[in-house]
Design a protein around this motif. Sequence first.
Motif, PDB file in Angstrom:
ATOM      1  N   ALA A  89       0.840  -1.209   0.000  1.00 46.01           N
ATOM      2  CA  ALA A  89       0.000   0.000   0.000  1.00 46.01           C
ATOM      3  C   ALA A  89       0.870   1.252   0.000  1.00 46.01           C
ATOM      4  O   ALA A  89       0.565   2.232  -0.709  1.00 46.01           O
TER       5      ALA A  89
ATOM      6  N   VAL B  69      -3.819  -3.943   8.428  1.00 45.38           N
ATOM      7  CA  VAL B  69      -4.827  -3.899   7.366  1.00 45.38           C
ATOM      8  C   VAL B  69      -5.596  -2.579   7.415  1.00 45.38           C
ATOM      9  O   VAL B  69      -5.875  -1.961   6.380  1.00 45.38           O
ATOM     10  N   ALA B  70      -5.936  -2.126   8.630  1.00 45.26           N
ATOM     11  CA  ALA B  70      -6.635  -0.846   8.768  1.00 45.26           C
ATOM     12  C   ALA B  70      -5.777   0.304   8.242  1.00 45.26           C
ATOM     13  O   ALA B  70      -6.275   1.197   7.529  1.00 45.26           O
TER      14      ALA B  70
ATOM     15  N   SER C  76      -3.425   0.031   6.024  1.00 47.48           N
ATOM     16  CA  SER C  76      -3.344  -0.144   4.569  1.00 47.48           C
ATOM     17  C   SER C  76      -4.574   0.427   3.891  1.00 47.48           C
ATOM     18  O   SER C  76      -4.470   1.136   2.874  1.00 47.48           O
ATOM     19  N   GLU C  77      -5.749   0.132   4.443  1.00 45.23           N
ATOM     20  CA  GLU C  77      -6.985   0.639   3.852  1.00 45.23           C
ATOM     21  C   GLU C  77      -7.066   2.163   3.960  1.00 45.23           C
ATOM     22  O   GLU C  77      -7.538   2.837   3.038  1.00 45.23           O
TER      23      GLU C  77
ATOM     24  N   ALA D 186      -4.797   3.521   1.341  1.00 45.08           N
ATOM     25  CA  ALA D 186      -5.377   3.288   0.015  1.00 45.08           C
ATOM     26  C   ALA D 186      -6.511   4.269  -0.281  1.00 45.08           C
ATOM     27  O   ALA D 186      -6.616   4.793  -1.406  1.00 45.08           O
ATOM     28  N   ASN D 187      -7.334   4.535   0.706  1.00 39.56           N
ATOM     29  CA  ASN D 187      -8.450   5.470   0.497  1.00 39.56           C
ATOM     30  C   ASN D 187      -7.965   6.911   0.374  1.00 39.56           C
ATOM     31  O   ASN D 187      -8.448   7.676  -0.479  1.00 39.56           O
TER      32      ASN D 187
ATOM     33  N   ALA E  94      -7.318   2.599  -3.711  1.00 38.48           N
ATOM     34  CA  ALA E  94      -8.099   1.496  -3.142  1.00 38.48           C
ATOM     35  C   ALA E  94      -8.427   0.438  -4.191  1.00 38.48           C
ATOM     36  O   ALA E  94      -8.469  -0.756  -3.884  1.00 38.48           O
ATOM     37  N   GLN E  95      -8.662   0.866  -5.427  1.00 32.89           N
ATOM     38  CA  GLN E  95      -8.989  -0.096  -6.474  1.00 32.89           C
ATOM     39  C   GLN E  95      -7.808  -1.020  -6.747  1.00 32.89           C
ATOM     40  O   GLN E  95      -7.984  -2.221  -6.974  1.00 32.89           O
TER      41      GLN E  95
ATOM     42  N   MET F  15      -5.518  -1.814  -4.544  1.00 33.81           N
ATOM     43  CA  MET F  15      -5.283  -2.620  -3.357  1.00 33.81           C
ATOM     44  C   MET F  15      -6.364  -3.667  -3.122  1.00 33.81           C
ATOM     45  O   MET F  15      -6.140  -4.616  -2.361  1.00 33.81           O
ATOM     46  N   ALA F  16      -7.533  -3.511  -3.745  1.00 35.10           N
ATOM     47  CA  ALA F  16      -8.628  -4.468  -3.525  1.00 35.10           C
ATOM     48  C   ALA F  16      -8.202  -5.879  -3.880  1.00 35.10           C
ATOM     49  O   ALA F  16      -8.604  -6.857  -3.226  1.00 35.10           O
TER      50      ALA F  16
ATOM     51  N   TYR G  24      -6.275  -7.453  -0.951  1.00 35.93           N
ATOM     52  CA  TYR G  24      -7.101  -7.803   0.207  1.00 35.93           C
ATOM     53  C   TYR G  24      -7.848  -9.120  -0.034  1.00 35.93           C
ATOM     54  O   TYR G  24      -7.930  -9.970   0.857  1.00 35.93           O
TER      55      TYR G  24
END
Length: 349
Positions: free
Chosen positions: A121, A178-179, A181-182, A185-186, A191-192, A194-195, A198
């Motif tokens: 990320a 993970v939080a 990373s998200e 990404a956002n 985010a697309q 990184m999806a 995940y």
Amino acid sequence: MKLSQTATSATSVLRSRSRPITASIVLVGGIVALIFGLGLSISVGAANIELSTVWAAVFFYKPNLTTHQIIWELRLPRAVAGAIVGACFAVAGALMQGMTRNPLADSGLLGLNAGSVFAIALCFAFFPDLPYIYLILFSFLGAGLGSGLVFGIGAFARNGMTPIRLALSGAAVSALLVALSEGIANYYQVAQDMAFYYAGGLAGTKWFQLQWMFPWVAAALIGAMVLSRPITMLSLGEEVARGLGQRTARIKLLATIVVLILAGTAVSAIGSVGFVGLLIPHVVRYLVGVDYRWIIPCSAVMGGLLVVLADLGARMVNPPYETPLNALIALIGIPFFLFLARKGRRELE
């Protein structure tokens, strides 16, 4: 004298609990099943292609034919990547379980996969045009960060770090990474991209990725085989390993490096897929005994087979859409994890 007797006793136990004939059957049978699984994976897809065409595309490739391009450029690298990645996760789990004597050890449960995703990320956010080889290197570093945080928390445990506590620490660290990373990404609008990491999956795997992965994976698997006998001694107890002349600190360091390479390479290719390294080594150990000279190669073959078949299932559950690979493997892995935790709760607490 007492230590020598313990080592001698452990050696006799190792011999009595090793099953080389059964291990040979498992290894050969697993290789045959893996080859069959690879053939099935190459043959099945959204496009209906006859088996004769699949055979011709693999062995007599003609780049001007669309069907040959589908087989060679899409399905074949995907199938090969599944076998390689499955081997990486399974061998990493086997090494971790033998090195720590923790039946719940797995790169996903102990924060390595989440650490790799976190590093990826960061790469997508700050270095979007980074070549794939550097993405693998950052994935190694992220895996090291995740495992370092988990075992660092374990160092502060008052009564030592039991397997259950280690798994809980791994879950907490994984959730944190993970939080983060998200959030990255956002915020940076990746985010697309990184999806995929995940959910986990083999779609879109290309030959150039396999070319970069192969040297790392080959070196790590060879290193795992070199370490197989010392890891076997460690799995019987650190005192036993010392009594047999093993330098336990060096072995653990080398094994940790091998695990980071395997886990980091696998996550960089297909994302965070858990439970392969938890499930496969236990099944293999039940079949072949406690000798890691057999556990490691059998785990590599069976891990590859599991991921190849799971990827095949991911394409067949709801065609033409793909089910996340991580979800399918978790359907088997989570009940198995709960079974292990319940079975060993008296020894683990």
